[in-house]
Design a protein around this motif. Structure first.
Motif, PDB file in Angstrom:
ATOM      1  N   ILE A  59       0.834  -1.195   0.000  1.00 35.45           N
ATOM      2  CA  ILE A  59       0.000   0.000   0.000  1.00 35.45           C
ATOM      3  C   ILE A  59       0.875   1.253   0.000  1.00 35.45           C
ATOM      4  N   PHE A  60       0.540   2.200  -0.864  1.00 37.69           N
ATOM      5  CA  PHE A  60       1.286   3.450  -0.973  1.00 37.69           C
ATOM      6  C   PHE A  60       0.356   4.636  -0.763  1.00 37.69           C
ATOM      7  N   ASP A  61       0.900   5.667  -0.133  1.00 38.40           N
ATOM      8  CA  ASP A  61       0.150   6.853   0.262  1.00 38.40           C
ATOM      9  C   ASP A  61       0.999   8.080  -0.024  1.00 38.40           C
ATOM     10  N   LEU A  62       0.423   9.243   0.181  1.00 37.34           N
ATOM     11  CA  LEU A  62       1.160  10.500   0.074  1.00 37.34           C
ATOM     12  C   LEU A  62       1.607  10.934   1.460  1.00 37.34           C
ATOM     13  N   PRO A  63       2.542  11.880   1.549  1.00 39.48           N
ATOM     14  CA  PRO A  63       3.042  12.314   2.862  1.00 39.48           C
ATOM     15  C   PRO A  63       1.932  12.868   3.762  1.00 39.48           C
ATOM     16  N   ARG A  64       2.171  12.825   5.062  1.00 38.40           N
ATOM     17  CA  ARG A  64       1.187  13.280   6.055  1.00 38.40           C
ATOM     18  C   ARG A  64       0.731  14.705   5.824  1.00 38.40           C
ATOM     19  N   ASP A  65       1.618  15.537   5.288  1.00 34.75           N
ATOM     20  CA  ASP A  65       1.284  16.954   5.107  1.00 34.75           C
ATOM     21  C   ASP A  65       0.804  17.296   3.692  1.00 34.75           C
ATOM     22  N   HIS A  66       0.603  16.292   2.852  1.00 40.55           N
ATOM     23  CA  HIS A  66       0.138  16.551   1.486  1.00 40.55           C
ATOM     24  C   HIS A  66      -1.281  17.116   1.531  1.00 40.55           C
ATOM     25  N   PRO A  67      -1.578  18.176   0.786  1.00 42.71           N
ATOM     26  CA  PRO A  67      -2.886  18.818   0.878  1.00 42.71           C
ATOM     27  C   PRO A  67      -4.074  17.928   0.486  1.00 42.71           C
ATOM     28  N   ARG A  68      -3.913  16.964  -0.384  1.00 39.53           N
ATOM     29  CA  ARG A  68      -5.029  16.103  -0.815  1.00 39.53           C
ATOM     30  C   ARG A  68      -5.242  14.910   0.116  1.00 39.53           C
ATOM     31  N   ARG A  69      -4.265  14.599   0.936  1.00 40.48           N
ATOM     32  CA  ARG A  69      -4.351  13.423   1.804  1.00 40.48           C
ATOM     33  C   ARG A  69      -5.513  13.531   2.795  1.00 40.48           C
ATOM     34  N   ALA A  70      -5.708  14.705   3.373  1.00 38.22           N
ATOM     35  CA  ALA A  70      -6.799  14.893   4.341  1.00 38.22           C
ATOM     36  C   ALA A  70      -8.151  14.635   3.677  1.00 38.22           C
ATOM     37  N   ALA A  71      -8.332  15.176   2.483  1.00 37.54           N
ATOM     38  CA  ALA A  71      -9.600  14.975   1.778  1.00 37.54           C
ATOM     39  C   ALA A  71      -9.789  13.503   1.396  1.00 37.54           C
ATOM     40  N   TYR A  73      -8.641  10.743   3.004  1.00 39.83           N
ATOM     41  CA  TYR A  73      -9.028   9.937   4.160  1.00 39.83           C
ATOM     42  C   TYR A  73     -10.404  10.309   4.694  1.00 39.83           C
ATOM     43  N   GLN A  74     -10.796  11.567   4.557  1.00 41.96           N
ATOM     44  CA  GLN A  74     -12.149  11.958   4.955  1.00 41.96           C
ATOM     45  C   GLN A  74     -13.162  11.237   4.071  1.00 41.96           C
ATOM     46  N   ALA A  75     -12.906  11.224   2.756  1.00 43.81           N
ATOM     47  CA  ALA A  75     -13.817  10.561   1.820  1.00 43.81           C
ATOM     48  C   ALA A  75     -13.817   9.042   2.016  1.00 43.81           C
ATOM     49  N   LEU A  76     -12.642   8.466   2.257  1.00 42.62           N
ATOM     50  CA  LEU A  76     -12.528   7.008   2.389  1.00 42.62           C
ATOM     51  C   LEU A  76     -13.093   6.504   3.712  1.00 42.62           C
ATOM     52  N   THR A  77     -12.698   7.142   4.811  1.00 40.38           N
ATOM     53  CA  THR A  77     -13.012   6.601   6.138  1.00 40.38           C
ATOM     54  C   THR A  77     -14.002   7.426   6.942  1.00 40.38           C
ATOM     55  N   GLY A  78     -14.215   8.675   6.542  1.00 37.98           N
ATOM     56  CA  GLY A  78     -15.042   9.565   7.339  1.00 37.98           C
ATOM     57  C   GLY A  78     -14.280  10.162   8.519  1.00 37.98           C
ATOM     58  N   MET A  79     -12.982   9.897   8.584  1.00 36.44           N
ATOM     59  CA  MET A  79     -12.135  10.398   9.668  1.00 36.44           C
ATOM     60  C   MET A  79     -11.330  11.597   9.187  1.00 36.44           C
ATOM     61  N   SER A  80     -11.057  12.522  10.110  1.00 31.78           N
ATOM     62  CA  SER A  80     -10.176  13.646   9.788  1.00 31.78           C
ATOM     63  C   SER A  80      -8.742  13.126   9.688  1.00 31.78           C
ATOM     64  N   VAL A  81      -7.874  13.913   9.090  1.00 36.46           N
ATOM     65  CA  VAL A  81      -6.476  13.503   8.984  1.00 36.46           C
ATOM     66  C   VAL A  81      -5.847  13.395  10.373  1.00 36.46           C
ATOM     67  N   ALA A  82      -6.282  14.231  11.311  1.00 35.89           N
ATOM     68  CA  ALA A  82      -5.766  14.128  12.687  1.00 35.89           C
ATOM     69  C   ALA A  82      -6.166  12.790  13.312  1.00 35.89           C
ATOM     70  N   GLN A  83      -7.401  12.354  13.068  1.00 40.18           N
ATOM     71  CA  GLN A  83      -7.844  11.058  13.591  1.00 40.18           C
ATOM     72  C   GLN A  83      -7.068   9.911  12.945  1.00 40.18           C
ATOM     73  N   VAL A  84      -6.832  10.003  11.646  1.00 36.53           N
ATOM     74  CA  VAL A  84      -6.070   8.960  10.931  1.00 36.53           C
ATOM     75  C   VAL A  84      -4.647   8.913  11.469  1.00 36.53           C
ATOM     76  N   ASN A  85      -4.016  10.069  11.636  1.00 38.06           N
ATOM     77  CA  ASN A  85      -2.648  10.104  12.151  1.00 38.06           C
ATOM     78  C   ASN A  85      -2.581   9.543  13.568  1.00 38.06           C
ATOM     79  N   SER A  86      -3.575   9.861  14.398  1.00 37.60           N
ATOM     80  CA  SER A  86      -3.629   9.339  15.763  1.00 37.60           C
ATOM     81  C   SER A  86      -3.802   7.816  15.752  1.00 37.60           C
ATOM     82  N   TYR A  87      -4.676   7.343  14.880  1.00 33.98           N
ATOM     83  CA  TYR A  87      -4.909   5.905  14.720  1.00 33.98           C
ATOM     84  C   TYR A  87      -3.586   5.195  14.411  1.00 33.98           C
ATOM     85  N   TRP A  88      -2.824   5.728  13.437  1.00 40.70           N
ATOM     86  CA  TRP A  88      -1.560   5.092  13.059  1.00 40.70           C
ATOM     87  C   TRP A  88      -0.523   5.210  14.164  1.00 40.70           C
ATOM     88  N   SER A  89      -0.522   6.306  14.892  1.00 45.14           N
ATOM     89  CA  SER A  89       0.424   6.451  16.006  1.00 45.14           C
ATOM     90  C   SER A  89       0.185   5.365  17.050  1.00 45.14           C
TER      91      SER A  89
END
Length: 144
Positions: A59-71, A73-89
């Protein structure tokens, strides 16, 4: 339609927030023909590391700070990028899993997908080049 009406419609269209689709993409030779949104969530959130046929998925993704990444993960999971980052942490701290490998931009994602039949990634534009196949289209969540 009068010129005034056309002008008003054009202004309204310009005022609407821009939305785009996200394309989850694999190598053209990958046997996975389609993914459900649940399967995509499971792969991108580390709950699964294999395609439906059992083949390992890289699986490949864009960097944590990429502007499209937040949108994405919101569309895919319904989670904010902060929630996704916390989940992975939490998962990384507990040693349970690691996030998808980060690549610098969508061009790099498309490049690795073209070279690796086991790779899975996402793009914000529909791939038109040979060697790639879209397995799921996700509509971007409306902005509030």
């Amino acid at each position: 339609m009068s010129a005034r009406s056309f002008f008003i419609l054009a202004l309204l269209a310009a005022a609407l927030p821009a939305r785009a689709d996200f394309y989850i993409v694999v190598h053209a030779s990958n046997p996975q023909r389609a993914l459900t949104q649940k399967e995509a969530v499971d792969l991108f959130m580390g709950r699964s590391r294999a395609f439906a046929n059992g083949d390992f998925a890289l699986i490949f993704d864009l960097p944590r700070d990429h502007p499209r990444r937040a949108a994405f993960y919101q569309a895919l999971t319904g989670m904010s990028v902060a929630q996704v980052n916390s989940y992975w942490s939490r998962l990384m701290f507990s040693g349970q899993s690691v996030p998808p490998q980060s690549l610098p931009d969508e061009m790099a994602v498309a490049g690795i997908l073209r070279r690796n039949p086991s790779a899975l990634g996402w793009l914000s534009k529909e791939p038109t080049e040979p060697g790639l196949r879209t397995v799921l289209v996700i509509k971007e969540a409306p902005t509030k």
